[in-house]
Design an enzyme around this catalytic site. Sequence first.
Site, PDB file in Angstrom:
ATOM      1  N   GLY A   1      16.806   0.900  -7.465  1.00 26.92           N
ATOM      2  CA  GLY A   1      16.577   0.538  -8.868  1.00 26.92           C
ATOM      3  C   GLY A   1      17.704  -0.273  -9.478  1.00 26.92           C
TER       4      GLY A   1
ATOM      5  CD  GLU B   1      14.764   8.032  -8.391  1.00 24.68           C
ATOM      6  OE1 GLU B   1      13.589   8.414  -8.519  1.00 24.68           O
ATOM      7  OE2 GLU B   1      15.075   6.819  -8.332  1.00 24.68           O
TER       8      GLU B   1
ATOM      9  CB  SER C   1      16.689  -3.491  -4.936  1.00 25.65           C
ATOM     10  OG  SER C   1      17.186  -2.656  -5.961  1.00 25.65           O
TER      11      SER C   1
ATOM     12  CG  ASN D   1       8.700   6.932  -5.196  1.00 29.11           C
ATOM     13  OD1 ASN D   1       7.947   7.556  -5.942  1.00 29.11           O
ATOM     14  ND2 ASN D   1       9.985   7.226  -5.059  1.00 29.11           N
TER      15      ASN D   1
ATOM     16  CG  HIS E   1      13.479   9.613  -3.909  1.00 26.38           C
ATOM     17  ND1 HIS E   1      14.376   9.336  -4.906  1.00 26.38           N
ATOM     18  CD2 HIS E   1      12.900   8.439  -3.571  1.00 26.38           C
ATOM     19  CE1 HIS E   1      14.339   8.031  -5.167  1.00 26.38           C
ATOM     20  NE2 HIS E   1      13.451   7.467  -4.358  1.00 26.38           N
TER      21      HIS E   1
ATOM     22  CD  GLU F   1      14.266   5.292  -0.785  1.00 24.98           C
ATOM     23  OE1 GLU F   1      13.453   4.397  -1.019  1.00 24.98           O
ATOM     24  OE2 GLU F   1      14.382   6.303  -1.483  1.00 24.98           O
TER      25      GLU F   1
ATOM     26  CE  LYS G   1      11.759   5.297  -7.698  1.00 22.00           C
ATOM     27  NZ  LYS G   1      13.141   4.883  -7.832  1.00 22.00           N
TER      28      LYS G   1
HETATM   29  C1  PEP Z   1      12.902   4.273  -4.374  1.00 21.91           C
HETATM   30  O1  PEP Z   1      13.318   4.908  -5.320  1.00 21.91           O
HETATM   31  O2  PEP Z   1      12.313   4.867  -3.438  1.00 21.91           O
HETATM   32  C2  PEP Z   1      13.124   2.827  -4.369  1.00 21.91           C
HETATM   33  C3  PEP Z   1      13.229   2.239  -3.224  1.00 21.91           C
HETATM   34  O3  PEP Z   1      13.231   2.215  -5.602  1.00 21.91           O
HETATM   35  P1  PEP Z   1      13.450   0.647  -5.891  1.00 21.91           P
HETATM   36  O4  PEP Z   1      12.585  -0.120  -4.920  1.00 21.91           O
HETATM   37  O5  PEP Z   1      13.017   0.462  -7.310  1.00 21.91           O
HETATM   38  O6  PEP Z   1      14.901   0.362  -5.680  1.00 21.91           O
END
Ligand code: PEP
Length: 252
Positions: free
Chosen positions: A174, A98, A213, A9, A96, A168, A11
């Site tokens: 993040g 976000e 992460s 992703n 997601h 997630e 973003k």
């Molecule tokens: C995400 O936002 O889908 C995600 C997993 O981000 P990160 O790997 O940066 O934590």
Amino acid sequence: MRRKIVAGNWKMNTTPAEGAELAKAVAAGKKEICDCVNFIVCPPYTHLSEVVRITRGTGVAVGAQDCATEEKGAFTGEVSARMIASLGVEYVILGHSERRQYYGETSETLNRKMRQAYANGLTPIYCVGEKLEEREDGRHFDVVKAQLEEVIYHLTPEQFERLIVAYEPVWAIGTGKTATADQAQEMHAHIRRTLAAKFGAAAEQTPILYGGSCKPSNAGELFAKEDVDGGLIGGAALEADSFLQIGKAFLK
Ligand code: PEP
């Protein structure tokens, strides 16, 4: 055997030119990796057409990061599932955290987006996950169950067969904090049981990805767990090398 999937992703990162370079590097590196690992890249809308062109025939598939709730019409700024699918895009990330957090997406919004995705032949990567306070209060299993029941339970069995789920935990996205492999497995098993309660044995085939992460140093341990079928990768998907290394974690 469930599909093994690593989805990136991107973003709101990269210009179209930078995204093209990243897609080329992922496609080149993918050639060295067994076909048993499915790679998906999800760039911003502005890059989709070019990334589809670059990855065609390389075994790297392309996804969008969202789609509109409506089919077409006076919805300034929106991009429909039909527009996305017409470019040769196969997947779409929906729900997601976000989008839920910053754009107020609710289960009702997501039901409409899911309908558009399926109507246009896109495969949804449906994200679920609890916030830190929900985990600390011991509500994480209930929160994730509700996110599934309120949206996924409305699918037909045929639609369900094409679904990908991503767990997630919001506190891990993040932040550099990863769920332990045991925490991920415990939640993925809960997700599969919740899906099986509605769709029966078909839930055995649903890929459930971990996101939050995930990086080359922890992917192996996470992917070794029985119900972890791959990853939805944010930050580490912005470098072709680390993204590819995560895919290789399946092969160790
Ligand atoms: C995400 O936002 O889908 C995600 C997993 O981000 P990160 O790997 O940066 O934590």
